[in-house]
Every structure is written in structure tokens, then in C-alpha cells.
Design a protein around this motif. Structure first.
Motif, PDB file in Angstrom:
ATOM      1  N   LEU A  17       0.836  -1.201   0.000  1.00 17.21           N
ATOM      2  CA  LEU A  17       0.000   0.000   0.000  1.00 17.21           C
ATOM      3  C   LEU A  17       0.870   1.250   0.000  1.00 17.21           C
ATOM      4  N   PHE A  18       2.051   1.163   0.623  1.00 12.81           N
ATOM      5  CA  PHE A  18       2.995   2.286   0.593  1.00 12.81           C
ATOM      6  C   PHE A  18       3.544   2.461  -0.821  1.00 12.81           C
ATOM      7  N   PHE A  19       4.022   1.376  -1.385  1.00 11.96           N
ATOM      8  CA  PHE A  19       4.497   1.396  -2.769  1.00 11.96           C
ATOM      9  C   PHE A  19       4.104   0.095  -3.459  1.00 11.96           C
ATOM     10  N   PRO A  20       3.391   0.161  -4.572  1.00 10.42           N
ATOM     11  CA  PRO A  20       3.000   1.348  -5.335  1.00 10.42           C
ATOM     12  C   PRO A  20       1.647   1.958  -4.954  1.00 10.42           C
ATOM     13  N   GLY A  21       1.054   1.555  -3.829  1.00  4.12           N
ATOM     14  CA  GLY A  21      -0.293   2.000  -3.485  1.00  4.12           C
ATOM     15  C   GLY A  21      -0.474   3.513  -3.420  1.00  4.12           C
ATOM     16  N   ILE A  22       0.372   4.217  -2.629  1.00  6.27           N
ATOM     17  CA  ILE A  22       0.179   5.665  -2.424  1.00  6.27           C
ATOM     18  C   ILE A  22       0.337   6.447  -3.738  1.00  6.27           C
ATOM     19  N   PRO A  23       1.428   6.246  -4.520  1.00  4.89           N
ATOM     20  CA  PRO A  23       1.494   6.993  -5.785  1.00  4.89           C
ATOM     21  C   PRO A  23       0.320   6.684  -6.731  1.00  4.89           C
ATOM     22  N   PHE A  24      -0.119   5.429  -6.784  1.00  7.09           N
ATOM     23  CA  PHE A  24      -1.293   5.069  -7.600  1.00  7.09           C
ATOM     24  C   PHE A  24      -2.520   5.848  -7.145  1.00  7.09           C
ATOM     25  N   LEU A  25      -2.733   5.866  -5.829  1.00 12.13           N
ATOM     26  CA  LEU A  25      -3.912   6.529  -5.273  1.00 12.13           C
ATOM     27  C   LEU A  25      -3.897   8.027  -5.595  1.00 12.13           C
ATOM     28  N   LEU A  26      -2.721   8.656  -5.418  1.00 10.36           N
ATOM     29  CA  LEU A  26      -2.621  10.099  -5.685  1.00 10.36           C
ATOM     30  C   LEU A  26      -2.792  10.380  -7.176  1.00 10.36           C
ATOM     31  N   TYR A  27      -2.223   9.523  -8.017  1.00  4.23           N
ATOM     32  CA  TYR A  27      -2.383   9.719  -9.456  1.00  4.23           C
ATOM     33  C   TYR A  27      -3.856   9.567  -9.841  1.00  4.23           C
ATOM     34  N   GLY A  28      -4.537   8.595  -9.226  1.00  4.81           N
ATOM     35  CA  GLY A  28      -5.972   8.409  -9.468  1.00  4.81           C
ATOM     36  C   GLY A  28      -6.775   9.640  -9.040  1.00  4.81           C
ATOM     37  N   LEU A  29      -6.446  10.183  -7.879  1.00  7.39           N
ATOM     38  CA  LEU A  29      -7.157  11.377  -7.386  1.00  7.39           C
ATOM     39  C   LEU A  29      -6.894  12.565  -8.309  1.00  7.39           C
TER      40      LEU A  29
ATOM     41  N   LYS B 294      -8.558  -3.631 -13.818  1.00  6.54           N
ATOM     42  CA  LYS B 294      -9.636  -3.859 -12.845  1.00  6.54           C
ATOM     43  C   LYS B 294      -9.216  -4.924 -11.843  1.00  6.54           C
ATOM     44  N   LEU B 295      -8.593  -6.000 -12.351  1.00  7.28           N
ATOM     45  CA  LEU B 295      -8.144  -7.092 -11.484  1.00  7.28           C
ATOM     46  C   LEU B 295      -7.083  -6.585 -10.499  1.00  7.28           C
ATOM     47  N   LEU B 296      -6.161  -5.771 -11.024  1.00  7.59           N
ATOM     48  CA  LEU B 296      -5.111  -5.188 -10.173  1.00  7.59           C
ATOM     49  C   LEU B 296      -5.741  -4.329  -9.071  1.00  7.59           C
ATOM     50  N   LEU B 297      -6.757  -3.554  -9.469  1.00  3.40           N
ATOM     51  CA  LEU B 297      -7.445  -2.682  -8.520  1.00  3.40           C
ATOM     52  C   LEU B 297      -8.124  -3.511  -7.425  1.00  3.40           C
ATOM     53  N   VAL B 298      -8.754  -4.639  -7.844  1.00  5.28           N
ATOM     54  CA  VAL B 298      -9.417  -5.514  -6.867  1.00  5.28           C
ATOM     55  C   VAL B 298      -8.393  -6.059  -5.866  1.00  5.28           C
ATOM     56  N   PHE B 299      -7.191  -6.423  -6.379  1.00  2.00           N
ATOM     57  CA  PHE B 299      -6.138  -6.909  -5.482  1.00  2.00           C
ATOM     58  C   PHE B 299      -5.743  -5.832  -4.481  1.00  2.00           C
ATOM     59  N   PHE B 300      -5.644  -4.570  -4.950  1.00  2.00           N
ATOM     60  CA  PHE B 300      -5.273  -3.502  -4.026  1.00  2.00           C
ATOM     61  C   PHE B 300      -6.380  -3.200  -3.025  1.00  2.00           C
TER      62      PHE B 300
ATOM     63  N   PHE C 246      -5.898  -3.373   0.954  1.00  3.60           N
ATOM     64  CA  PHE C 246      -6.380  -2.323   1.850  1.00  3.60           C
ATOM     65  C   PHE C 246      -7.316  -2.896   2.917  1.00  3.60           C
ATOM     66  N   LEU C 247      -8.278  -3.728   2.479  1.00  7.32           N
ATOM     67  CA  LEU C 247      -9.278  -4.248   3.428  1.00  7.32           C
ATOM     68  C   LEU C 247      -8.647  -5.210   4.434  1.00  7.32           C
ATOM     69  N   HIS C 248      -7.669  -6.014   3.973  1.00  3.80           N
ATOM     70  CA  HIS C 248      -6.976  -6.895   4.916  1.00  3.80           C
ATOM     71  C   HIS C 248      -6.220  -6.059   5.954  1.00  3.80           C
ATOM     72  N   HIS C 249      -5.518  -5.035   5.454  1.00  3.16           N
ATOM     73  CA  HIS C 249      -4.742  -4.173   6.355  1.00  3.16           C
ATOM     74  C   HIS C 249      -5.669  -3.486   7.356  1.00  3.16           C
ATOM     75  N   LEU C 250      -6.852  -3.055   6.864  1.00  3.15           N
ATOM     76  CA  LEU C 250      -7.838  -2.389   7.723  1.00  3.15           C
ATOM     77  C   LEU C 250      -8.378  -3.344   8.791  1.00  3.15           C
ATOM     78  N   CYS C 251      -8.836  -4.535   8.352  1.00  2.00           N
ATOM     79  CA  CYS C 251      -9.448  -5.486   9.300  1.00  2.00           C
ATOM     80  C   CYS C 251      -8.418  -5.988  10.316  1.00  2.00           C
ATOM     81  N   ALA C 252      -7.210  -6.321   9.814  1.00  2.00           N
ATOM     82  CA  ALA C 252      -6.166  -6.791  10.732  1.00  2.00           C
ATOM     83  C   ALA C 252      -5.772  -5.666  11.692  1.00  2.00           C
ATOM     84  N   GLY C 253      -5.762  -4.428  11.189  1.00  2.00           N
ATOM     85  CA  GLY C 253      -5.426  -3.280  12.035  1.00  2.00           C
ATOM     86  C   GLY C 253      -6.437  -3.086  13.147  1.00  2.00           C
TER      87      GLY C 253
END
Lengths: 117, 147
Positions: free
Chosen positions: B55-67, B90-96, B100-107
Motif C-alpha cells: 500500500l505504501f508502494f505502489p499504493g500511495i502513488p497510484f492513489l494520488l495519481y488516481g485522485l 480492474k483485477l489489479l485494482l481488486v487486489f489492491f 487495503f481491506l486486509h490491512h484495515l481489518c487486521a489493524g
């Protein structure tokens, strides 16, 4: 007579602040994500006008900026822990940590630019 | 009948040594992470760490580019919609979304553990099962919504 100092000598507790910051930022992010998810589910924005309308309110821009600031702080604590666990040579670890800090600061500026341009 | 303490003792030693052989056989002979089985909370824990790094890499740059694409202009918005039609992306997005959801629930589970809720072994194992199940279920729902 031994003079008792108020200083706690068993460790400097450097880690406690990071540990607490990681949890507080986590709770803040959960609240933001849940509120945003509920808002978007209730009335899904369909086009560009609707999406930019969501981020036009200044409270939404501020909340989103705070979300990203919390995310970058949270990520710093986590990535630092991972680097401390797996990267043993000090020079390499320090270089990676500096690169992570620079990246996160650039992201913070980029976030402000996206939200207020 | 003669009391055969010696036999009993020999029998006992035989049993113990057989148990030792059995235990030795069952114990991992090496700490090869691909050969030893981790308990479920450990699996949830390492997945929390791996998902965090991703989620840190490549998650954050992807998210900011999307925004950025979402908010920049009607043209960039249309370009983002077009890119998101690609099934691979779409598949890549589902994986991310899953990371995110695993990190959230485990957190959330770790926050509960920090407050001393569910620290007993049975509860800890059960909650790690719930973390895996709920995050996968929510990811499937998100995937359905995306398609």
C-alpha cells in the motif's frame, strides 16, 4: 542519601510516540474512509461535475488533506519498522529512510496541489 | 509371580524414547519458512505487513495519481474511466482493494488486542479467521460493484 530523579531510566521510550501516532492516525483514517464510503454509497457521483462537486467543499478538502497527512505519518512509522527489521547495514538503511521521508514530503505537496488547484 | 519392576521401567523408557522419536519426527527439522506451517494469527500478521508495504508502494502513488486524474479536468476524468475499463487493471485494482481491506481489518484486530480484548489463544485464532473472511468477502463485494 540517593536523590530520586523523575527521569525514567529503563529505556528512553522513543518507540511509544511512534506506536501511539500509528494508532491515532489509523483511527482517524478509518473514520474518514467509512464516512466517505457511506456518502458515496448513498449518492454515487456519476460524472466529473459530481466528483469535483464532492471535493469542492473546503471541509472536504481539509478532511482529505488531513487523511493523506495521517496516511503518510502512518506509512512512515510502518516502513521505518520494516526497514529496521530487514535492512541491517546502517548506510543502506539510512539512505532508504531518507528516500522514504523525501517521497512522503513530495506526496504531501502533491496532495495539496491536487486538492487546491 | 515375581514383581518385575525392571521390566516396567524398561517398558516406560521404551515408550518415552518412542515418543521422542515421534516428536523429533514431527518437529520441523529446519526453519525453512516454506516448509513449516505458521499458525493463523502469524499468517494474518505477515499479510498485514506485506499489504502495508504494497500500500505504501505502489499504493500511495497510484492513489494520488488516481485522485489527480479524477479531479484535474473532464478530459482526465474521461481518460481515467477509459483506462479503468481494461480488465487487467480492474483485477489489479481488486487486489489492491483486498490489500487495503486486509490491512484495515487486521489493524482493527490489533487495536482490540492493544486494549486487551481477545488476547486468549482461542479468541485470537477465531478473530484472525474473521479478519481473513471479512476482508475477502468485502473485496468480493467491491469486485462485483466494479464489474
Amino acid at each position: 542519601m540517593v536523590k530520586h530523579s523523575s527521569r525514567i531510566v529503563t529505556g528512553a521510550h522513543y518507540g511509544l510516540r511512534d506506536w501511539l501516532a500509528q494508532r491515532i492516525t489509523a483511527v482517524f483514517m478509518v473514520v474518514y474512509v467509512v464516512v466517505l464510503a457511506v456518502l458515496i454509497t448513498i449518492s454515487p457521483p456519476q460524472d466529473y461535475a459530481a466528483w469535483s462537486g464532492v471535493f469542492k467543499h473546503s471541509w472536504m478538502r481539509i478532511a482529505t488533506f488531513l487523511f493523506f497527512a495521517a496516511l503518510f505519518w502512518h506509512a512512515w512509522v510502518g516502513v521505518r519498522n520494516v526497514l529496521m527489521d530487514y535492512v541491517k547495514p546502517v548506510a543502506i538503511r539510512l539512505t532508504l529512510q531518507v528516500l522514504v521521508i523525501i517521497a512522503l514530503l513530495v506526496y504531501l505537496v502533491w496532495t495539496a496541489e491536487i486538492l487546491w488547484s | 509371580m515375581e514383581f518385575r519392576a525392571g521390566d516396567q521401567l524398561r517398558n516406560y523408557h521404551f515408550k518415552v524414547s518412542r515418543m521422542e522419536v515421534k516428536l523429533k519426527h514431527q518437529r520441523p527439522r529446519h526453519l525453512d519458512l516454506f516448509k513449516i506451517t505458521q499458525p493463523l494469527p502469524a499468517i494474518v500478521s505477515i499479510m498485514h505487513r506485506i499489504s502495508g508495504v504494497l500500500l505504501f508502494f505502489p499504493g500511495i502513488p497510484f492513489l494520488l495519481y488516481g485522485l489527480h486524474m479524477l479531479l484535474e479536468s473532464p478530459e482526465s476524468f474521461a481518460a481515467m474511466q477509459a483506462v479503468l475499463q481494461h480488465p487487467g487493471l480492474k483485477l489489479l485494482l481488486v487486489f489492491f482493494v483486498w490489500f487495503f481491506l486486509h490491512h484495515l481489518c487486521a489493524g482493527i484486530r490489533y487495536l482490540a488486542l492493544d486494549l486487551h480484548y481477545g488476547v486468549e489463544l482461542a479468541q485470537a485464532r477465531a478473530s484472525s479467521k474473521w479478519v481473513l473472511a471479512i476482508s475477502v468477502l468485502l473485496t468480493l463485494l467491491a469486485g462485483v460493484a466494479l464489474w
